[in-house]
Design an enzyme around this catalytic site. Sequence first.
Site, short mmCIF file in Angstrom:
data_model
loop_
_atom_site.label_atom_id
_atom_site.label_comp_id
_atom_site.label_asym_id
_atom_site.label_seq_id
_atom_site.Cartn_x
_atom_site.Cartn_y
_atom_site.Cartn_z
N ASP A 56 0.45 -1.71 0.55
CA ASP A 56 0.43 0.09 -0.04
C ASP A 56 1.14 1.50 0.24
OD1 ASP A 56 -2.04 -2.25 0.65
OD2 ASP A 56 -2.04 -1.46 2.63
N GLU A 232 -11.14 -0.58 -3.64
CA GLU A 232 -10.71 0.01 -2.57
C GLU A 232 -9.38 0.75 -2.34
OE1 GLU A 232 -9.39 -3.38 -0.30
OE2 GLU A 232 -8.15 -3.25 -1.21
#
Length: 358
Positions: A56, A232
Amino acid sequence: MSRADEAPAQPAVPGRRLLLKGAAAAGALTAVPAVASAAPGRAAPYVNPLVRNRADPHIRRHTDGFYYFTATAPEYDRIVLRRARTLNGLATAHESVIWRKHATGDMGAHIWAPEMHRVGGKWYIYFAAAPAERVWDIRVWVLENAHPNPFRGTWVERGQVKTAWETFSLDATTFTHRGTRYLAWAQHEPGMDNNTALWLSEMENPWTLKGPQVRLSTPEYDWECVGFKVNEGASVIARNGRLFMTYSASATDANYCMGLLTADADADLMDPANWSKSPTPVFASNDTTGQYGPGHNCFTVDRDGSDVLVYHARQYEEIDGDPLNDPNRHTRIQKLGWKADGTPDFGVPVADSARERA
């Protein structure tokens, strides 16, 4: 900080998530020159993987000339920060721990997908966390640092970003467009048969939504629903008279991939009808280059102002056990190209490379 209000009885959010992600737009979205796309499979002029065991990833180039890097650590217990004068320099830059999870209560578990943004002369970090005692009650939280140097000063806990519901939520990113600041994030909507959809709201201040919040995308295509029904990890880039919002879909194994939403720069961003959705993934696993599960991207620029795609991926397809426990999602970077029609050309995730540019 006070504990968040307990949620009312609601449909259960689908349980154990295979590690979710975050991305990130870098503050104000200012157009820079487009660059040609690298040929598919050809190694980019960067060291890849750039940072090992960091998922991420979020990289921003600040006005001080430094690139700042933060990402999910596989222990899910802290927020880390690096900086370097070059993108390649982040690979060996010293890593500081600027915040650790609480021993009990809120922000005590699953510290995921931090992003650092500069807003109003202060630094802000948006991240996901859960109470130590209820590790799947994940919400979005905010840290603030007023010092010009984010490695110094004090990181103050500004609290939870309150949305319309107390449900599973994460992967917040913030951006400005024509003077208005927005927050995009992923959240489970009560009564919906999915894990998370993508949401957008204007902001009152860096930790408070102005509202209303609108749903921009929900998992609907087969490629968005493998393992989990997930949208997401949004990230936004403004180019060529349009805004492009990437996001990640499906479980975080080799099925993880990226989708794309597009809106005209003159459109009302808060009207979901003004966002069009690509029917196919724009970035996915590639057997030829040996990269699997690319996603949770952000965008930055190189020293020449050319666009760079930042993301994570694994170097193998098969995972032994729960992907949540597999630490080998590595940060990667490559050139972002642009097609003749002005839309982004993501190409494929590049193969591992040892080449370096000064």
